[in-house]
Design a protein around this motif. Structure first.
Motif, PDB file in Angstrom:
ATOM      1  N   ILE A   1       0.837  -1.208   0.000  1.00 53.22           N
ATOM      2  CA  ILE A   1       0.000   0.000   0.000  1.00 53.22           C
ATOM      3  C   ILE A   1       0.871   1.257   0.000  1.00 53.22           C
ATOM      4  O   ILE A   1       0.589   2.235  -0.708  1.00 53.22           O
ATOM      5  N   ALA A   2       1.954   1.233   0.766  1.00 51.46           N
ATOM      6  CA  ALA A   2       2.867   2.380   0.804  1.00 51.46           C
ATOM      7  C   ALA A   2       3.482   2.616  -0.574  1.00 51.46           C
ATOM      8  O   ALA A   2       3.630   3.770  -1.013  1.00 51.46           O
ATOM      9  N   GLU A   3       3.825   1.542  -1.278  1.00 48.94           N
ATOM     10  CA  GLU A   3       4.397   1.677  -2.619  1.00 48.94           C
ATOM     11  C   GLU A   3       3.358   2.223  -3.595  1.00 48.94           C
ATOM     12  O   GLU A   3       3.674   3.030  -4.488  1.00 48.94           O
ATOM     13  N   PHE A   4       2.121   1.785  -3.429  1.00 53.97           N
ATOM     14  CA  PHE A   4       1.014   2.304  -4.241  1.00 53.97           C
ATOM     15  C   PHE A   4       0.892   3.822  -4.066  1.00 53.97           C
ATOM     16  O   PHE A   4       0.794   4.572  -5.049  1.00 53.97           O
ATOM     17  N   HIS A   5       0.944   4.285  -2.832  1.00 53.36           N
ATOM     18  CA  HIS A   5       0.867   5.724  -2.581  1.00 53.36           C
ATOM     19  C   HIS A   5       2.102   6.440  -3.125  1.00 53.36           C
ATOM     20  O   HIS A   5       1.997   7.532  -3.703  1.00 53.36           O
ATOM     21  N   ARG A   6       3.269   5.832  -2.947  1.00 54.03           N
ATOM     22  CA  ARG A   6       4.508   6.456  -3.400  1.00 54.03           C
ATOM     23  C   ARG A   6       4.494   6.687  -4.901  1.00 54.03           C
ATOM     24  O   ARG A   6       5.042   7.685  -5.393  1.00 54.03           O
ATOM     25  N   ARG A   7       3.840   5.785  -5.618  1.00 61.63           N
ATOM     26  CA  ARG A   7       3.778   5.902  -7.072  1.00 61.63           C
ATOM     27  C   ARG A   7       2.615   6.760  -7.550  1.00 61.63           C
ATOM     28  O   ARG A   7       2.382   6.877  -8.755  1.00 61.63           O
ATOM     29  N   GLY A   8       1.886   7.329  -6.605  1.00 68.00           N
ATOM     30  CA  GLY A   8       0.756   8.181  -6.981  1.00 68.00           C
ATOM     31  C   GLY A   8      -0.393   7.422  -7.599  1.00 68.00           C
ATOM     32  O   GLY A   8      -1.094   7.934  -8.490  1.00 68.00           O
ATOM     33  N   GLY A   9      -0.591   6.186  -7.140  1.00 68.17           N
ATOM     34  CA  GLY A   9      -1.659   5.365  -7.688  1.00 68.17           C
ATOM     35  C   GLY A   9      -3.045   5.938  -7.465  1.00 68.17           C
ATOM     36  O   GLY A   9      -3.301   6.635  -6.482  1.00 68.17           O
ATOM     37  N   VAL A  10      -3.935   5.638  -8.388  1.00 70.27           N
ATOM     38  CA  VAL A  10      -5.317   6.114  -8.302  1.00 70.27           C
ATOM     39  C   VAL A  10      -6.247   5.023  -7.765  1.00 70.27           C
ATOM     40  O   VAL A  10      -7.102   5.271  -6.919  1.00 70.27           O
ATOM     41  N   THR A  11      -6.074   3.811  -8.280  1.00 74.62           N
ATOM     42  CA  THR A  11      -6.934   2.700  -7.874  1.00 74.62           C
ATOM     43  C   THR A  11      -6.082   1.483  -7.510  1.00 74.62           C
ATOM     44  O   THR A  11      -5.153   1.127  -8.235  1.00 74.62           O
ATOM     45  N   LEU A  12      -6.419   0.872  -6.374  1.00 74.46           N
ATOM     46  CA  LEU A  12      -5.767  -0.356  -5.938  1.00 74.46           C
ATOM     47  C   LEU A  12      -6.854  -1.374  -5.635  1.00 74.46           C
ATOM     48  O   LEU A  12      -7.742  -1.112  -4.817  1.00 74.46           O
ATOM     49  N   PHE A  13      -6.811  -2.512  -6.282  1.00 71.99           N
ATOM     50  CA  PHE A  13      -7.847  -3.521  -6.081  1.00 71.99           C
ATOM     51  C   PHE A  13      -7.209  -4.889  -5.867  1.00 71.99           C
ATOM     52  O   PHE A  13      -6.017  -5.087  -6.094  1.00 71.99           O
TER      53      PHE A  13
END
Length: 318
Positions: free
Chosen positions: A261-273
């Motif tokens: 989840i931290a990596e998702f935020h670090r990459r500026g992700g929009v959607t995580l499923f």
């Protein structure tokens, strides 16, 4: 053979199975040739034959067995009329074991059989027989220097004192990505074609498209893994999470999830499923606590036959 796949973990079991094979072969030969002994009697009988009357303690030390084991075997040999208990002729206070006339007569006929045993083992095992004896001798010396229980307990204490680490993918850990995921897939479902492709080539299917893979490492042991797969710009799938179930209670799954989840935020992700199955209740509970929310239907165009759960991560309010 399954037991071989456990490696050092099942060393004792494999040695016992091997020992049982040798004992069984010797008994088969003794019975076929009318010999009046059993294979498990040989160490005690042969030692007393070679050195004369000795105490249980001396016998145990000489043949590498416990005092209790030799004492129990002695009871059987006494009942079989092969050994007698008596007093040491030089020290009447000392109890010793000695061969009976029956045992001496039986052993005196075994020369040809023992010769055949030596030659037969060589014929069956070839050079492995010599290698095995040398390896056994080396193990015996090593165990005298440091008992294996002592070494295991020391390693266990060191392992428990080691902090759990979450580390990024490295090529030398590729096999663990497959191993950890294959374990839960085969236990609860089966490995689908899409699983096999991704697990066999994570660089191509996960890393090259912009994803990430994490491992949970405890000392030198890789005990868990998960992946962040980029499906399209800003859209990521949390996938291929597997934790060795024999390492429960260490929080590896939670730490891996937090890292993804931290990596998702670090990459500026929009959607995580993620896609999962309703049978995996502990995992679903962990996902929900981390911020994933159940969706009313399965994901359109799902790649997985087993998927009956679709969850989307909701970013916490800033």
């Amino acid at each position: 053979m399954y037991i071989a796949s456990l490696g050092k973990l099942a060393l004792g079991s494999r040695l016992k199975a091997l020992s049982d094979q040798f004992y069984g072969a010797a008994d088969e030969v003794y019975q076929a040739r009318g010999a009046r002994i059993e294979s498990r009697w040989l160490p005690v009988l042969r030692y007393l034959w070679d050195v004369g009357p000795r105490s249980v303690t001396e016998v145990a030390e000489a043949i590498g067995q416990t005092h209790s084991a030799v004492s129990q075997l002695t009871d059987k040999l006494v009942r079989a009329g092969m050994v007698k208990r008596g007093r040491d002729a030089k020290d009447g206070r000392r109890s010793v074991l000695a061969l009976t006339d029956k045992a001496n007569h039986a052993l005196g006929e075994l020369g040809p059989i023992w010769c055949a045993v030596r030659q037969g083992v060589t014929a069956s095992l070839g050079e492995h027989a010599t290698q095995l004896l040398e390896a056994i001798a080396a193990c015996e010396r090593a165990l005298q220097e440091r008992p294996v229980a002592e070494a295991i307990l020391a390693e266990h204490a060191a392992l428990l004192a080691t902090p759990l680490e979450i580390v990024p993918y490295a090529p030398q850990w590729r096999e663990h990505f497959y191993r950890l995921n294959a374990a839960w897939l085969e236990r609860y479902f089966h490995i689908e074609d899409i699983d096999r492709a991704v697990l066999s080539d994570p660089e191509h299917y996960i890393l090259e498209p912009g994803g990430a893979i994490f491992f949970a490492r405890l000392g030198n042991e890789i005990i868990g893994t998960c992946a962040l797969l980029q499906e399209s710009p800003g859209v990521f799938e949390l996938t291929k999470m597997g934790v060795d179930e024999t390492f429960r209670g260490l929080g590896a799954g939670k730490r891996l999830l937090e890292a993804a989840i931290a990596e998702f935020h670090r990459r500026g992700g929009v959607t995580l499923f993620l896609e999962s199955n309703s049978a995996l209740k502990p995992a679903l509970g962990m996902y929900e606590k981390a911020g994933f929310r159940f969706q009313p239907a399965i994901r359109p165009g799902s790649h997985y036959e087993r998927a009956d759960v679709y969850m989307i991560y909701e970013k916490p309010a800033s």
